[in-house]
Design a protein around this motif. Structure first.
Motif, short mmCIF file in Angstrom:
data_model
loop_
_atom_site.label_atom_id
_atom_site.label_comp_id
_atom_site.label_asym_id
_atom_site.label_seq_id
_atom_site.Cartn_x
_atom_site.Cartn_y
_atom_site.Cartn_z
N GLY A 124 0.49 -1.05 0.26
CA GLY A 124 0.17 0.00 -0.45
C GLY A 124 0.97 1.06 -0.15
O GLY A 124 0.58 2.34 -1.10
N PRO A 125 1.63 1.61 0.64
CA PRO A 125 2.89 2.75 0.88
C PRO A 125 3.29 2.91 -0.27
O PRO A 125 3.65 4.18 -0.56
CB PRO A 125 3.43 2.30 1.92
CG PRO A 125 2.97 1.84 3.01
CD PRO A 125 1.65 0.88 2.29
N ILE A 126 3.55 1.78 -0.74
CA ILE A 126 4.78 1.88 -2.03
C ILE A 126 3.74 2.59 -3.31
O ILE A 126 4.51 3.32 -3.94
CB ILE A 126 5.47 0.22 -2.94
CG1 ILE A 126 5.48 -0.10 -1.27
CG2 ILE A 126 5.94 0.22 -3.67
CD1 ILE A 126 6.95 -1.81 -1.99
N PHE A 127 2.62 1.59 -3.63
CA PHE A 127 1.72 2.21 -4.58
C PHE A 127 1.62 3.88 -3.88
O PHE A 127 1.06 4.22 -5.19
CB PHE A 127 0.28 1.81 -3.77
CG PHE A 127 0.57 0.06 -4.99
CD1 PHE A 127 1.31 0.71 -6.11
CD2 PHE A 127 -0.49 -0.83 -4.37
CE1 PHE A 127 1.39 -1.37 -6.70
CE2 PHE A 127 -0.31 -1.64 -4.79
CZ PHE A 127 0.89 -2.58 -6.19
N ALA A 128 1.37 3.88 -2.62
CA ALA A 128 1.34 5.37 -2.20
C ALA A 128 1.88 6.63 -2.94
O ALA A 128 2.17 7.60 -3.22
CB ALA A 128 0.44 5.74 -0.91
N ILE A 129 3.67 6.35 -2.48
CA ILE A 129 4.90 6.76 -2.48
C ILE A 129 4.40 7.19 -4.66
O ILE A 129 5.07 8.28 -5.01
CB ILE A 129 5.32 6.62 -2.28
CG1 ILE A 129 6.12 6.73 -0.60
CG2 ILE A 129 6.96 6.97 -2.76
CD1 ILE A 129 6.99 5.47 0.00
N VAL A 130 4.24 5.93 -5.23
CA VAL A 130 4.39 5.96 -6.91
C VAL A 130 4.06 7.39 -6.41
O VAL A 130 3.56 7.89 -7.73
CB VAL A 130 4.36 4.62 -6.96
CG1 VAL A 130 4.11 4.74 -8.69
CG2 VAL A 130 5.12 3.71 -6.42
N ALA A 159 -3.53 4.28 3.83
CA ALA A 159 -4.03 3.64 4.24
C ALA A 159 -5.62 3.67 3.21
O ALA A 159 -6.31 2.61 3.53
CB ALA A 159 -4.83 4.98 6.01
N VAL A 160 -5.69 4.83 2.63
CA VAL A 160 -6.71 4.41 1.96
C VAL A 160 -6.44 3.42 0.65
O VAL A 160 -7.30 2.23 0.51
CB VAL A 160 -7.15 5.83 1.10
CG1 VAL A 160 -7.73 4.99 0.02
CG2 VAL A 160 -7.69 6.65 1.95
N ILE A 161 -5.39 3.54 0.62
CA ILE A 161 -5.05 2.32 -0.39
C ILE A 161 -5.19 1.01 -0.14
O ILE A 161 -4.86 0.15 -0.65
CB ILE A 161 -3.29 2.62 -1.67
CG1 ILE A 161 -3.83 3.84 -2.62
CG2 ILE A 161 -3.16 1.48 -2.31
CD1 ILE A 161 -2.11 4.69 -2.92
N TYR A 188 -10.73 -0.24 8.77
CA TYR A 188 -9.28 -0.30 8.73
C TYR A 188 -8.84 1.24 8.70
O TYR A 188 -7.48 1.08 8.65
CB TYR A 188 -9.41 -1.35 8.20
CG TYR A 188 -9.28 -2.86 8.20
CD1 TYR A 188 -7.58 -3.26 8.34
CD2 TYR A 188 -10.60 -3.87 8.57
CE1 TYR A 188 -7.58 -5.25 8.15
CE2 TYR A 188 -9.80 -4.83 9.00
CZ TYR A 188 -8.69 -5.71 8.93
OH TYR A 188 -9.04 -7.07 9.24
N LEU A 189 -9.40 1.93 7.87
CA LEU A 189 -9.41 2.93 7.36
C LEU A 189 -9.00 3.56 8.27
O LEU A 189 -7.90 4.48 8.33
CB LEU A 189 -10.66 3.34 6.92
CG LEU A 189 -10.39 4.91 5.60
CD1 LEU A 189 -9.03 4.71 4.68
CD2 LEU A 189 -10.89 5.39 4.93
N VAL A 190 -9.65 3.82 9.57
CA VAL A 190 -9.87 4.68 11.10
C VAL A 190 -8.28 4.12 11.49
O VAL A 190 -6.95 5.05 12.30
CB VAL A 190 -10.48 4.94 11.74
CG1 VAL A 190 -9.99 5.10 13.08
CG2 VAL A 190 -12.11 5.89 11.04
#
Length: 217
Positions: A124-130, A159-161, A188-190
């Motif tokens: 998730g964080p990898i996709f967010a950074i990209v 968190a969203v991804i 999960y999001l919160v």
């Protein structure tokens, strides 16, 4: 994706990483190993710290999911190359929480769900950074100073991804999830947002000097 397909693709990815390691000099290999171990430790410890807050029902997420912050911090400090350490940290923590390897993998459905869930949490964080990089929002450091706004937005986007990945690829066929998808997604999001912000805030304070010297992203 079946568990066999996932394991097969994971082994292929590890083979690629191994081939790259063979072409690295000794110092680079040592640095890679040390960074990977630090990432592994951060994720594992953060997961163990919040195990007492886990819900007995997997549909309800932990409302203080610190590991997502540990994952983000690992990528910011060391880059995406520590992904194996991040995932391994998750899996080791889960085995310790369950009490043994057998305890974690006693049920095939649970084992596949845990493996896929932790993989999505790591990706998730990898996709967010990209994505942020594509929109020129990945300037996490300004003149060796931490850009709090961009980093906090990274936490929220991660968190969203991460939640969406787990929703569509892990829990989409689980009956408990289908019975109450809104509560699942919300928890999960919160949990990711709160836990991520808390860990990143503490991590920034602890690694303030380290951030300036290790701008991997």
């Amino acid at each position: 994706m079946s568990i066999k397909q996932f394991i097969s693709r994971t082994l292929i990815a590890l083979e690629v990483v191994s081939s790259k390691l063979l072409h690295m000099n000794v110092e680079d290999v040592k640095q890679f190993i040390s960074h990977t171990l630090i990432a592994l430790t951060m994720v594992m410890v953060s997961r163990l710290l919040i195990s007492g807050f886990d819900s007995k029902d997997f549909v309800i997420g932990n409302y203080l999911w610190l590991p997502i912050g540990a994952v983000i911090l690992s990528y910011l400090l060391f880059g995406f190359k520590v992904f194996p350490g991040v995932l391994l940290g998750y899996l080791i923590a889960e085995m310790l929480i369950e009490g043994s390897v057998a305890g974690m993998y006693l049920d095939a459905d649970i084992s596949q769900r845990e493996l896929l869930s932790r993989t999505m949490s790591s990706l998730g964080p990898i996709f967010a950074i990209v994505i942020m990089r594509a929109f020129s929002l990945s300037n996490f450091f300004d003149d060796n100073k931490i850009n709090i706004g961009h980093i906090f937005f990274l936490v929220l986007l991660s968190a969203v991804i991460s939640t969406l990945l787990k929703t569509f690829f892990v829990y989409n066929e689980a009956q408990k999830f289908l019975d109450n998808p809104v509560e699942h997604i919300g928890s999960y999001l919160v949990g990711d947002m709160i836990g991520g912000i808390v860990f990143i805030y503490i991590g920034i304070k602890v690694f303030a000097l380290f951030f300036g010297r290790n701008k991997s992203i």
